[in-house]
Motif scaffolding. Sequence first.
Motif, PDB file in Angstrom:
ATOM      1  N   GLU A  83       0.816  -1.222   0.000  1.00  0.00           N
ATOM      2  CA  GLU A  83       0.000   0.000   0.000  1.00  0.00           C
ATOM      3  C   GLU A  83       0.846   1.266   0.000  1.00  0.00           C
ATOM      4  O   GLU A  83       0.350   2.341  -0.328  1.00  0.00           O
ATOM      5  CB  GLU A  83      -0.937   0.032   1.222  1.00  0.00           C
ATOM      6  CG  GLU A  83      -2.038  -0.963   1.130  1.00  0.00           C
ATOM      7  CD  GLU A  83      -3.429  -0.350   1.156  1.00  0.00           C
ATOM      8  OE1 GLU A  83      -3.571   0.833   1.496  1.00  0.00           O
ATOM      9  OE2 GLU A  83      -4.365  -1.076   0.825  1.00  0.00           O
TER      10      GLU A  83
ATOM     11  N   TYR B 153      -3.254   4.462   6.591  1.00  0.00           N
ATOM     12  CA  TYR B 153      -2.457   3.238   6.796  1.00  0.00           C
ATOM     13  C   TYR B 153      -1.174   3.297   5.975  1.00  0.00           C
ATOM     14  O   TYR B 153      -0.070   3.100   6.498  1.00  0.00           O
ATOM     15  CB  TYR B 153      -3.320   2.040   6.389  1.00  0.00           C
ATOM     16  CG  TYR B 153      -2.609   0.728   6.280  1.00  0.00           C
ATOM     17  CD1 TYR B 153      -2.255   0.000   7.403  1.00  0.00           C
ATOM     18  CD2 TYR B 153      -2.326   0.180   5.028  1.00  0.00           C
ATOM     19  CE1 TYR B 153      -1.624  -1.233   7.296  1.00  0.00           C
ATOM     20  CE2 TYR B 153      -1.698  -1.050   4.908  1.00  0.00           C
ATOM     21  CZ  TYR B 153      -1.344  -1.748   6.042  1.00  0.00           C
ATOM     22  OH  TYR B 153      -0.723  -2.969   5.927  1.00  0.00           O
TER      23      TYR B 153
ATOM     24  N   PRO C  14       4.683  -7.070   1.226  1.00  0.00           N
ATOM     25  CA  PRO C  14       3.860  -8.168   0.698  1.00  0.00           C
ATOM     26  C   PRO C  14       2.797  -7.632  -0.258  1.00  0.00           C
ATOM     27  O   PRO C  14       2.199  -6.588  -0.014  1.00  0.00           O
ATOM     28  CB  PRO C  14       3.178  -8.751   1.951  1.00  0.00           C
ATOM     29  CG  PRO C  14       3.841  -8.100   3.121  1.00  0.00           C
ATOM     30  CD  PRO C  14       4.397  -6.805   2.642  1.00  0.00           C
TER      31      PRO C  14
ATOM     32  N   ASN D  76      -0.674  -8.787  -1.604  1.00  0.00           N
ATOM     33  CA  ASN D  76      -1.880  -9.626  -1.618  1.00  0.00           C
ATOM     34  C   ASN D  76      -1.604 -11.123  -1.499  1.00  0.00           C
ATOM     35  O   ASN D  76      -1.858 -11.899  -2.423  1.00  0.00           O
ATOM     36  CB  ASN D  76      -2.742  -9.285  -2.832  1.00  0.00           C
ATOM     37  CG  ASN D  76      -3.364  -7.897  -2.674  1.00  0.00           C
ATOM     38  OD1 ASN D  76      -2.756  -6.897  -3.063  1.00  0.00           O
ATOM     39  ND2 ASN D  76      -4.520  -7.830  -2.050  1.00  0.00           N
TER      40      ASN D  76
ATOM     41  N   ARG E 221     -10.265  -8.734   4.689  1.00  0.00           N
ATOM     42  CA  ARG E 221      -9.838  -8.522   3.311  1.00  0.00           C
ATOM     43  C   ARG E 221     -10.620  -9.431   2.363  1.00  0.00           C
ATOM     44  O   ARG E 221     -11.352 -10.309   2.793  1.00  0.00           O
ATOM     45  CB  ARG E 221      -8.325  -8.726   3.204  1.00  0.00           C
ATOM     46  CG  ARG E 221      -7.587  -7.501   3.706  1.00  0.00           C
ATOM     47  CD  ARG E 221      -6.107  -7.714   3.783  1.00  0.00           C
ATOM     48  NE  ARG E 221      -5.780  -8.651   4.840  1.00  0.00           N
ATOM     49  CZ  ARG E 221      -4.538  -9.046   5.141  1.00  0.00           C
ATOM     50  NH1 ARG E 221      -3.521  -8.576   4.441  1.00  0.00           N
ATOM     51  NH2 ARG E 221      -4.311  -9.883   6.130  1.00  0.00           N
TER      52      ARG E 221
ATOM     53  N   GLN F 247     -19.956  -9.558  -2.842  1.00  0.00           N
ATOM     54  CA  GLN F 247     -20.121  -8.138  -3.148  1.00  0.00           C
ATOM     55  C   GLN F 247     -18.893  -7.604  -3.892  1.00  0.00           C
ATOM     56  O   GLN F 247     -17.768  -7.744  -3.410  1.00  0.00           O
ATOM     57  CB  GLN F 247     -20.339  -7.357  -1.857  1.00  0.00           C
ATOM     58  CG  GLN F 247     -21.548  -7.885  -1.083  1.00  0.00           C
ATOM     59  CD  GLN F 247     -21.976  -6.917  -0.009  1.00  0.00           C
ATOM     60  OE1 GLN F 247     -22.333  -5.790  -0.288  1.00  0.00           O
ATOM     61  NE2 GLN F 247     -21.910  -7.368   1.225  1.00  0.00           N
ATOM     62  N   LEU F 248     -19.145  -6.984  -5.026  1.00  0.00           N
ATOM     63  CA  LEU F 248     -18.058  -6.415  -5.821  1.00  0.00           C
ATOM     64  C   LEU F 248     -18.058  -4.901  -5.638  1.00  0.00           C
ATOM     65  O   LEU F 248     -18.978  -4.214  -6.102  1.00  0.00           O
ATOM     66  CB  LEU F 248     -18.243  -6.759  -7.297  1.00  0.00           C
ATOM     67  CG  LEU F 248     -18.208  -8.251  -7.630  1.00  0.00           C
ATOM     68  CD1 LEU F 248     -18.491  -8.470  -9.112  1.00  0.00           C
ATOM     69  CD2 LEU F 248     -16.859  -8.848  -7.242  1.00  0.00           C
ATOM     70  N   VAL F 249     -17.055  -4.415  -4.958  1.00  0.00           N
ATOM     71  CA  VAL F 249     -16.970  -2.983  -4.697  1.00  0.00           C
ATOM     72  C   VAL F 249     -16.716  -2.256  -6.024  1.00  0.00           C
ATOM     73  O   VAL F 249     -15.777  -2.598  -6.753  1.00  0.00           O
ATOM     74  CB  VAL F 249     -15.844  -2.688  -3.679  1.00  0.00           C
ATOM     75  CG1 VAL F 249     -15.629  -1.193  -3.525  1.00  0.00           C
ATOM     76  CG2 VAL F 249     -16.173  -3.341  -2.342  1.00  0.00           C
TER      77      VAL F 249
ATOM     78  N   ILE G   3     -10.867  -8.192  -9.344  1.00  0.00           N
ATOM     79  CA  ILE G   3     -11.561  -8.768  -8.182  1.00  0.00           C
ATOM     80  C   ILE G   3     -12.786  -9.560  -8.653  1.00  0.00           C
ATOM     81  O   ILE G   3     -13.140 -10.587  -8.081  1.00  0.00           O
ATOM     82  CB  ILE G   3     -11.945  -7.645  -7.190  1.00  0.00           C
ATOM     83  CG1 ILE G   3     -10.673  -6.967  -6.642  1.00  0.00           C
ATOM     84  CG2 ILE G   3     -12.816  -8.177  -6.055  1.00  0.00           C
ATOM     85  CD1 ILE G   3      -9.699  -7.897  -5.929  1.00  0.00           C
TER      86      ILE G   3
ATOM     87  N   PHE H 214     -20.135   0.164   0.950  1.00  0.00           N
ATOM     88  CA  PHE H 214     -19.414  -0.970   1.532  1.00  0.00           C
ATOM     89  C   PHE H 214     -18.473  -0.524   2.648  1.00  0.00           C
ATOM     90  O   PHE H 214     -18.411  -1.161   3.709  1.00  0.00           O
ATOM     91  CB  PHE H 214     -18.622  -1.694   0.431  1.00  0.00           C
ATOM     92  CG  PHE H 214     -18.116  -3.045   0.837  1.00  0.00           C
ATOM     93  CD1 PHE H 214     -18.941  -4.158   0.803  1.00  0.00           C
ATOM     94  CD2 PHE H 214     -16.804  -3.217   1.251  1.00  0.00           C
ATOM     95  CE1 PHE H 214     -18.474  -5.414   1.173  1.00  0.00           C
ATOM     96  CE2 PHE H 214     -16.324  -4.468   1.625  1.00  0.00           C
ATOM     97  CZ  PHE H 214     -17.161  -5.568   1.589  1.00  0.00           C
ATOM     98  N   TYR H 215     -17.730   0.549   2.404  1.00  0.00           N
ATOM     99  CA  TYR H 215     -16.696   0.961   3.368  1.00  0.00           C
ATOM    100  C   TYR H 215     -17.028   2.264   4.094  1.00  0.00           C
ATOM    101  O   TYR H 215     -16.366   2.602   5.059  1.00  0.00           O
ATOM    102  CB  TYR H 215     -15.359   1.174   2.652  1.00  0.00           C
ATOM    103  CG  TYR H 215     -14.674  -0.090   2.185  1.00  0.00           C
ATOM    104  CD1 TYR H 215     -14.097  -0.979   3.089  1.00  0.00           C
ATOM    105  CD2 TYR H 215     -14.570  -0.380   0.827  1.00  0.00           C
ATOM    106  CE1 TYR H 215     -13.437  -2.121   2.653  1.00  0.00           C
ATOM    107  CE2 TYR H 215     -13.906  -1.523   0.382  1.00  0.00           C
ATOM    108  CZ  TYR H 215     -13.346  -2.391   1.307  1.00  0.00           C
ATOM    109  OH  TYR H 215     -12.693  -3.519   0.875  1.00  0.00           O
TER     110      TYR H 215
END
Length: 358
Positions: free
Chosen positions: A119, A155, A182, A184, A203, A219-221, A266, A296-297
């Motif tokens: 990230e 983050y 890392p 994913n 996640r 669910q597909l964001v 995704i 969703f978020y």
Amino acid sequence: MAATRIAVLGAGGFLGSHLVPRLLQLGDVQIDAVDQDLHKLECEDARVQRRVARLEQPGLVDEVTRSAHVVLSLTALCTPALYNTDPLAVIDANYTELLPLIRAAEQHRARLIHFSTCEVYGRRSLDMTGGAAATMNEDSNGLFLGPIHNERWTYACAKQLLERVLFAHGAHGNLHYSIVRPFNVIGPRMDFLPGVDGDGVPRVLACFMAALLRGDDLQLVDGGLQRRSFIAVEEFCEGIVRIVQRPDACRGQIINLGNPDNDVTIRELAEALSAEYAAYTGQPLARLREVSAEQFYGPGYDDTPVRVPDIAKARSLLGFEPRATLAQMLPGIVRDYVARYGAVQAAQPSRHLALEGS
Ligand code: UGA
């Protein structure tokens, strides 16, 4: 010669619980496995000393670091749903609470292998002039975070600042460190299933497995067009072991560990996972449902549309060559989730049905 003493901080998490058994294969090692919850660490071995404790417990970091040759620092709050809903806890866990660890490692001359994150590259891959780059490179990318009100990036920012602190201790002090980013990593025991062994939104792999086990829609964001490159946890752990084994080559290095060949949307992950689940359980194919990121978020979420690691450095320093495809990884993951959670999850009411009925 005395056994190599390795402290694994965060040994009860997804990565830690896979890493400890793999580290034992090195042979002459003693492992201090530290976490506030060690349930996921299923291995029983006399060389592993289990310590249920929080990092902030007075004296703990100093004590563990003093006796370790190598410290693996994995503790983190790393589920995106927290970044915009509990940003101060995210900054504390990923930055503030780790500063004493860095000081202790330098003071006691323990080698520190710190788990950072892909990230830190931010919203998309950019070169140093701001031009688009296809992959994310440790030493030549710019790092592109969004505006402050997009709290998604708290983050990444905390993780990046900690990387800068590590770098400074190495460049201007005596710290022997390596940083891992890392990309994913997926496998059994990832995060938690909401309402079963944790609360909130894990996640994506755990979100999808939770939905499959409950018979809910996946669910597909924002349509699931975002791309991620997934790597098998076993191959990731192999990369970490090689970093442990190559202290001189890896000193002061930031190293991406991921699999650029497994770059999928995704939506493709959802389709592949639900097909695998249907084939294994005999259930009908799950439905996919589009949902907005805001739904969703909540507000302040943001995303990375494409995230592909450049692993040239891992290849040359470690001989790292991940090979497992998604098609090879998913059957084992599905089997493990069904065996671990199937009965308990099936007993829960479907969230979707509950909402419809309420
Ligand atoms: C997260 C963490 O922020 C990183 O620290 C970590 O390094 C990374 O995972 C990782 O596993 O290596 P991210 O990939 O965005 O980053 O997290 P996920 O929750 O796995 O989401 C991946 C994508 O799936 C996102 O675009 C998200 O919006 C989407 N998603 C998630 C869905 O479409 N549906 C869901 O049910 C959950």
